[in-house]
Design a protein around this motif. Sequence first.
Motif, PDB file in Angstrom:
ATOM      1  N   LEU A  21       0.829  -1.205   0.000  1.00  0.00           N
ATOM      2  CA  LEU A  21       0.000   0.000   0.000  1.00  0.00           C
ATOM      3  C   LEU A  21       0.864   1.256   0.000  1.00  0.00           C
ATOM      4  O   LEU A  21       0.577   2.232  -0.699  1.00  0.00           O
ATOM      5  N   LEU A  22       1.947   1.212   0.790  1.00  0.00           N
ATOM      6  CA  LEU A  22       2.848   2.362   0.841  1.00  0.00           C
ATOM      7  C   LEU A  22       3.500   2.595  -0.514  1.00  0.00           C
ATOM      8  O   LEU A  22       3.590   3.734  -0.982  1.00  0.00           O
ATOM      9  N   ALA A  23       3.917   1.511  -1.166  1.00  0.00           N
ATOM     10  CA  ALA A  23       4.533   1.644  -2.484  1.00  0.00           C
ATOM     11  C   ALA A  23       3.555   2.243  -3.483  1.00  0.00           C
ATOM     12  O   ALA A  23       3.900   3.113  -4.278  1.00  0.00           O
ATOM     13  N   LYS A  24       2.295   1.772  -3.433  1.00  0.00           N
ATOM     14  CA  LYS A  24       1.286   2.312  -4.337  1.00  0.00           C
ATOM     15  C   LYS A  24       1.013   3.778  -4.041  1.00  0.00           C
ATOM     16  O   LYS A  24       0.810   4.590  -4.941  1.00  0.00           O
ATOM     17  N   GLU A  25       1.003   4.103  -2.744  1.00  0.00           N
ATOM     18  CA  GLU A  25       0.738   5.489  -2.358  1.00  0.00           C
ATOM     19  C   GLU A  25       1.846   6.403  -2.864  1.00  0.00           C
ATOM     20  O   GLU A  25       1.586   7.478  -3.410  1.00  0.00           O
ATOM     21  N   LEU A  26       3.120   5.956  -2.715  1.00  0.00           N
ATOM     22  CA  LEU A  26       4.234   6.758  -3.187  1.00  0.00           C
ATOM     23  C   LEU A  26       4.204   6.882  -4.703  1.00  0.00           C
ATOM     24  O   LEU A  26       4.467   7.944  -5.256  1.00  0.00           O
ATOM     25  N   TRP A  27       3.895   5.771  -5.391  1.00  0.00           N
ATOM     26  CA  TRP A  27       3.835   5.817  -6.857  1.00  0.00           C
ATOM     27  C   TRP A  27       2.731   6.745  -7.323  1.00  0.00           C
ATOM     28  O   TRP A  27       2.863   7.441  -8.317  1.00  0.00           O
ATOM     29  N   ALA A  28       1.637   6.782  -6.583  1.00  0.00           N
ATOM     30  CA  ALA A  28       0.528   7.652  -6.964  1.00  0.00           C
ATOM     31  C   ALA A  28       0.934   9.114  -6.913  1.00  0.00           C
ATOM     32  O   ALA A  28       0.356   9.954  -7.584  1.00  0.00           O
ATOM     33  N   LYS A  29       1.963   9.426  -6.091  1.00  0.00           N
ATOM     34  CA  LYS A  29       2.413  10.805  -5.975  1.00  0.00           C
ATOM     35  C   LYS A  29       3.397  11.180  -7.067  1.00  0.00           C
ATOM     36  O   LYS A  29       3.755  12.334  -7.211  1.00  0.00           O
ATOM     37  N   ILE A  30       3.887  10.199  -7.813  1.00  0.00           N
ATOM     38  CA  ILE A  30       4.819  10.483  -8.904  1.00  0.00           C
ATOM     39  C   ILE A  30       4.025  10.948 -10.120  1.00  0.00           C
ATOM     40  O   ILE A  30       3.066  10.298 -10.533  1.00  0.00           O
TER      41      ILE A  30
END
Length: 324
Positions: A21-30
């Motif tokens: 979830l954290l990885a997806k959240e960070l990717w969503a900010k890119i």
Amino acid sequence: MKHKLVVTFSLLFLSFFSNQLLAKELWAKIWKPALGNKQIPIWPDGKMPNPVDKIKPESVKIRTDQLVAGKPWLDISDVSRPTMTIYPPKTKNLKTAIIVFPGGGFNGLAIDIEGTEICSWLTSKGVTCVLLKYRVPDSGPAWHNDCNCHIHPKAPTALQDAQRTIGLLRLNANKWHIDKNKIGVIGFSAGGYMVAQMSSSFNKRVYDPIDDADKESIRPDFAIALYPGHMQEDKYPGQFILNNNIHFTKDSPPTLLLQAENDPVDSIDNSLLYYVGLKNAGVPVEMHLYAEGGHGFGLRQTKFPITKWPLLVERWLYTINIFK
């Protein structure tokens, strides 16, 4: 024992799920371009010069504190993995490519107002637009309030990214249906300073070559700078002296400059110094100055005549035989 194993497995599963979830959240900010437009890394894995040691996650912020033409804009921060996004022409292909350098004071990138919106205009005119998401921060001179001066980075990473991009374009010119002798640059604010760098730093790369793309010429065929910044030499504050890192020559590309005299961020002296530097070097240069318009207006239309600037650029590209 069985109960303990179940608990351990559950904790491992939760940990894995949380990390996903954290990885997806960070990717969503890119920042990602609209569907159908692919970001291309400009450096091969492990070959990027001067990587940032402590990487903060890239983030995108909607800026509502400084509306432009009554609308917010997108600001990207902490770019550590530079990319180029190629936008193909929407009309008859003129075989011309323009690399776009968004502004942001080398602390961020105004990725839509000085990026994607610029590409929408250029592609509608038959131009291949290349949007460069270059490294920020620490990728160029930045203003430091403590000493009232510009701070220059240990390595010019933004210039490295820009030089690499134009080399990739020339190497892949046939693949991307462009004329390798019709590749220009356009930049805004800090991106305008990058245009000046590209127009004066084309005899040598500021990184060690790594492949065939780095054998291509890095000289732009033409250059456009809007409300450029950082053109003044900060060692002599208040004096009309061109930045010591900019060295125009007779081989610098033909250039168009545009700025508003009431620019509250970058003084009009930036464009004047730019113009005089090119003129003294014997380079064809055209400059348009307007009384009002401020800073960071991009393409968005306001009541001020300066926001009609795309028409000037189009006509100028005809006069220098880029558009035919």
